[in-house]
Design an enzyme around this catalytic site. Structure first.
Site: not given
Length: 146
Positions: A98, A8, A71, A132, A109, A66
C-alpha cells in the site's frame, strides 16, 4: 538487490543478523554502521541509509533501533524515502503493498527474532499494488514538495 542497512546501538544485534541473512540470499549489502552496542546518536547512522536510497545507490534500505520510531522519522525526512515501521509480517506486507515502502524500520525491542526472516521475505517479495495507493503516494510527494 542493493540494500543499505544501518542501526543504532539498540538495533545492532538484529542488524548483524539481517545483514548475514541478506548476503546469504544473494543481496549486495552496504552497512552504514553502527559497529557495536555502545550508545550512539541514531541519526548519524540512519540518515546515510535513507540518502543512499534517495540517490539510487541502494534499491532499498533497512534501519533498526530499539523501537524503530525515531529511525523511521529520520529516514522519512529524506526526499523520496517511504519508510514504514514493521511490527509483524502483515504490517510489513501492507507497507510494501500500500505504501511502496523503500525503507523498512524495525525495533529490536518489539520484534521477535524468530519473525525476522519471514518479515524480510515478505518485505523483499511483496510488490506495490499501485492503483488507489499510487494516488496516495503522489499526494504525499506533493505535500513534500517533491
Amino acid at each position: 538487490m542493493k540494500i543499505a542497512i544501518g542501526s543504532d546501538h539498540a538495533g545492532f544485534r538484529y542488524k548483524e543478523k539481517i545483514k548475514e541473512l541478506l548476503i546469504q540470499l544473494g543481496h549486495e549489502v552496504h552497512d552504514f554502521g553502527t559497529d557495536s552496542e555502545v550508545s550512539v546518536d541514531y541519526p548519524l547512522f540512519i540518515r546515510p541509509v535513507a540518502e543512499a536510497v534517495s540517490r539510487g545507490d541502494a534499491e532499498r534500505g533497512i534501519v533498526l533501533g530499539g523501537s524503530g520510531n525515531g529511525e523511521a522519522i529520520v529516514a522519512n525526512r529524506v526526499r523520496g524515502v517511504r519508510c514504514t515501521i514493521g511490527w509483524n509480517v502483515e504490517s510489513v506486507r501492507l507497507g510494501r503493498a500500500h505504501n511502496d515502502s523503500n525503507v523498512l524500520s524495525l525495533g529490536e525491542r518489539f520484534v521477535a527474532e524468530g519473525d525476522l526472516m519471514a518479515m524480510l521475505d515478505m518485505w523483499l517479495s511483496t510488490p506495490f499494488e499501485g492503483g488507489r495507493h499510487q494516488r496516495r503516494i503522489e499526494l504525499i510527494d506533493a505535500v513534500d514538495g517533491a
